[in-house]
Design an enzyme around this catalytic site. Structure first.
Site, short mmCIF file in Angstrom:
data_model
loop_
_atom_site.label_atom_id
_atom_site.label_comp_id
_atom_site.label_asym_id
_atom_site.label_seq_id
_atom_site.Cartn_x
_atom_site.Cartn_y
_atom_site.Cartn_z
CG ASP A 4 -1.79 1.17 1.38
OD1 ASP A 4 -2.37 1.59 0.37
OD2 ASP A 4 -1.88 1.70 2.50
CG ASP A 6 -1.69 7.72 0.62
OD1 ASP A 6 -1.36 8.90 0.72
OD2 ASP A 6 -1.99 7.17 -0.47
CG ASP A 166 -2.43 2.14 6.57
OD1 ASP A 166 -2.59 1.82 5.37
OD2 ASP A 166 -2.91 3.16 7.07
#
Length: 213
Positions: A4, A6, A166
């Site tokens: 991922d 961000d 995240d």
């Protein structure tokens, strides 16, 4: 390895917060706290704007707000955005460890042009064979289409692949594609990892590299 962007590789929180609040000011809505906006990140720009506006029914209004946000963020996406400490040495270590050269890619729900521009600007471009965004495919994470496309293009089997992110979106993407999953707790949405517990959790980027020693 699929990453991922961000909240995993880069801390883009402030630029996203400032862009959302600029959009809200533009449409004469009150600004939102940083933590609230950060909690809206992860499902792509349209959903970020929709959540910030309280899911408006007026689609023309929503489209104007989204267009403003995208234009503003395009100009301000690198004002404060930076790579998390430890990411570069972790990527360097994982790229070649135990005599194995690992192929790496980015799969984010962020618009692809902004994603590629940021990856290159912060000096991460050399690590990744592909950078795909939320508008690269007809579906976004957690749909497995993006991950499956990366597997096909890199001729990699699911059981040989780890996805790192995240949020639960990343973990669910991994599950849907049959991948190993790793959650990071230093990003935007670690609280969502309780919804879809990953195979492993790390608290800092260098811990991820230690898994491959």
């Amino acid at each position: 390895m699929i990453f991922d962007l961000d909240g995993t590789l880069i801390d883009s929180r402030l630029d996203l917060v400032h862009s959302v609040n600029a959009m809200l000011r533009h449409v004469h809505r009150p600004e939102l706290p940083d933590d609230v906006i950060a909690s809206y990140v992860g499902d792509g720009a349209p959903m970020l704007v929709r959540r910030a506006l309280g899911d408006p029914e007026d689609e023309d209004f929503f489209r104007r707000a989204l267009d403003f946000f995208l234009a503003y963020y395009r100009e301000h996406k690198l004002d404060f955005t930076h790579v998390y400490e430890g990411v570069v040495p972790a990527l360097q270590a994982m790229q070649n460890s135990n005599g194995c050269r690992r192929t790496m890619a980015v799969l984010t729900n962020k618009p692809v042009n902004a994603s590629r521009a940021i990856v290159d600007a912060v000096g991460l471009g050399e690590f990744f064979v592909h950078v795909y965004g939320g508008n690269s495919f007809v579906t976004k994470k957690p749909d497995p289409l993006g991950a499956n496309t990366i597997l096909e293009q890199t001729k990699t089997r699911p059981e040989e692949t780890l996805i790192v992110g995240d949020s639960s979106n990343d973990i669910l993407t991994g599950r849907n594609a049959g991948l190993w999953t790793c959650g990071v707790t230093y990003g935007f949405a670690p609280h969502t990892l309780t919804i879809a517990p990953p195979d492993v959790i790390v608290d800092r980027p260098l811990e991820l590299a230690e898994l491959f020693k």
